[in-house]
Design an enzyme around this catalytic site. Sequence first.
Site, short mmCIF file in Angstrom:
data_model
loop_
_atom_site.label_atom_id
_atom_site.label_comp_id
_atom_site.label_asym_id
_atom_site.label_seq_id
_atom_site.Cartn_x
_atom_site.Cartn_y
_atom_site.Cartn_z
N ARG A 148 9.05 7.33 32.94
CA ARG A 148 8.05 7.15 32.92
C ARG A 148 6.48 6.96 32.12
O ARG A 148 6.76 8.16 31.63
CB ARG A 148 7.88 6.83 34.03
CG ARG A 148 7.80 8.38 34.66
CD ARG A 148 6.78 9.16 36.18
NE ARG A 148 5.64 8.04 35.48
CZ ARG A 148 5.11 8.57 34.94
NH1 ARG A 148 5.15 9.80 34.67
NH2 ARG A 148 3.31 8.60 35.11
N GLY A 149 5.83 6.70 32.30
CA GLY A 149 4.04 6.97 31.46
C GLY A 149 4.42 5.86 30.00
O GLY A 149 5.64 6.64 29.10
N ALA A 150 3.37 5.29 29.07
CA ALA A 150 3.59 4.82 28.38
C ALA A 150 3.71 4.85 27.60
O ALA A 150 5.02 4.46 26.42
CB ALA A 150 2.07 3.72 28.53
N ASP A 196 -1.63 1.22 30.56
CA ASP A 196 -0.13 1.08 30.08
C ASP A 196 -0.01 -0.29 28.86
O ASP A 196 0.57 -0.13 28.14
CB ASP A 196 0.54 0.30 31.34
CG ASP A 196 1.26 1.55 31.45
OD1 ASP A 196 0.69 1.83 32.33
OD2 ASP A 196 2.46 1.76 31.34
N ASN A 223 -3.32 -0.95 34.10
CA ASN A 223 -3.47 0.76 34.07
C ASN A 223 -2.42 1.02 35.45
O ASN A 223 -2.40 -0.07 36.68
CB ASN A 223 -3.50 1.32 34.24
CG ASN A 223 -3.81 3.21 34.42
OD1 ASN A 223 -2.86 3.34 33.38
ND2 ASN A 223 -4.07 3.80 35.06
N LYS A 224 -1.81 1.99 36.10
CA LYS A 224 -1.07 1.54 37.97
C LYS A 224 -1.72 1.18 38.86
O LYS A 224 -3.13 1.39 38.73
CB LYS A 224 -0.87 2.81 37.96
CG LYS A 224 -0.52 3.61 39.83
CD LYS A 224 1.48 3.01 39.28
CE LYS A 224 1.78 2.88 38.34
NZ LYS A 224 3.51 1.69 37.73
N ARG A 274 11.00 -2.34 30.40
CA ARG A 274 8.98 -2.95 31.19
C ARG A 274 8.50 -3.37 30.40
O ARG A 274 8.85 -3.18 29.52
CB ARG A 274 9.00 -0.83 32.00
CG ARG A 274 10.21 -0.38 33.23
CD ARG A 274 9.08 0.66 33.16
NE ARG A 274 8.29 1.01 34.89
CZ ARG A 274 7.23 1.69 34.59
NH1 ARG A 274 7.51 2.78 34.33
NH2 ARG A 274 6.38 0.90 35.78
N GLN A 297 2.89 9.00 42.18
CA GLN A 297 2.93 10.32 40.77
C GLN A 297 2.21 10.53 41.13
O GLN A 297 1.89 12.19 40.22
CB GLN A 297 2.62 8.79 40.01
CG GLN A 297 4.22 7.91 38.87
CD GLN A 297 3.33 6.63 39.83
OE1 GLN A 297 3.19 6.77 41.09
NE2 GLN A 297 4.47 5.00 39.68
O1 MRU Z 1 5.12 3.06 36.90
P1 MRU Z 1 4.84 4.25 35.86
O2 MRU Z 1 4.53 5.45 36.25
O3 MRU Z 1 5.42 4.24 34.37
O4 MRU Z 1 2.70 4.00 35.03
C1 MRU Z 1 2.14 4.58 34.49
C2 MRU Z 1 1.29 4.88 35.16
O5 MRU Z 1 -0.07 4.21 35.29
C3 MRU Z 1 0.14 5.37 33.26
O6 MRU Z 1 -1.30 5.83 33.89
C4 MRU Z 1 0.58 4.84 32.01
O7 MRU Z 1 1.16 4.63 32.03
C5 MRU Z 1 -0.18 6.01 30.72
S1 MRU Z 1 0.64 7.68 30.67
C6 MRU Z 1 -0.36 9.26 29.67
#
Ligand code: MRU
Length: 364
Positions: free
Chosen positions: A54-56, A251, A261-262, A97, A210
């Site tokens: 996970r993570g963009a 994201d 973002n999250k 996603r 997370q």
């Molecule tokens: O659902 P996730 O854990 O993939 O969400 C991740 C985030 O919201 C991060 O802040 C974002 O992807 C940036 S990661 C450098």
Amino acid sequence: MSSDAGPATRVTPYVYSAGRLRLLDQRRLPHEEVFLECDSAAQTAEAIRSLAVRGAPLIGVAAAYGLCAEARRVTARVPEDLDVALALGAERLVSARPTAVNLAWAVGRMRAVAAASANGRAGERVLRLEEEAHRIAEEDRLACLAIGRLGAAWLHARWSSLSGVPSVLTHCNAGALATAGIGTALGIVRVLAAEGPLAVLADETRPFLQGARLTAWELRQDGLDVTLLPDVAAASLIARGRVQGVIVGADRIAANGDVANKVGTYGLALACQAHGVPFLVAAPTTTIDLATRDGASIPIEERDGAEVVALRLPGGASVSLAPAGVSALYPAFDVTPAALVDAIVTERGVSGPPHAEALARFLS
Ligand code: MRU
């Protein structure tokens, strides 16, 4: 992008070698360090969908290597099927996603390489794809270092008259577990921590945790102290002057500077604005999507409410947190309006509100 010097990390969220992608299974952290093997685009797409990875930026890198694995798999059997397999694999990966634009961006780059080598021998084409995936990962690693340096310098300028140890708060995980490098938000944290005393606060980030499971784990891996907060405590701590900067990842950043973002990020930005605390978004330029006009046009992933009403335990079992039959809403991301973002820190520079012009310049 400038030189390569800067803090390092011991965290390795993926390894790719000769058609096999191994992903550190983030669902099992912090209890177990187990790698998930992906030998195809379909397996990689499932790892992305299920949040094993996970993570963009990292899901973009994983998708690029997932296509390499797919190319190797098909070439070993029926090389003539390579283009069809890559097209199907790309489609699967992109739809895993919807919010993080890095995923579609990385897949687009891989498809362009596949198209440009269409007349080559299958074996040669696989090598071209692997080179491109390595390039995507290396660019992200360097972008994290540059973001770390630029964000730290921006905060130092804001903190010039501050006395005492500054405290920064982060949400979710925008670190080494979310990128191919030291992280974006956590890249800034790592640079600040290397330069002087710093207190790091992390939201636990319900429901996937997370912050509690991943941010705390990765900072501890690198010997950095972190203090966890229940998400609901953040606003009052900001109000009481206990936070000198909030740093988050992104994201997708729309052309006008609105940031997805999250979920929970928007509330932090509002609290920062109310109390004059700097609110920073750290992201590589691959997260900027000039084709998306504003935040209202960003697709927001809705995840299964089951992830809210049940807690996943180590080992995979789960325990319910609510009475049987209760439903739950789970938008995984929210949108913070550009006007609430004091700085968008990219590897090509830092933009301030209203952002649109600087973002377009960074991508030109
Ligand atoms: O659902 P996730 O854990 O993939 O969400 C991740 C985030 O919201 C991060 O802040 C974002 O992807 C940036 S990661 C450098």
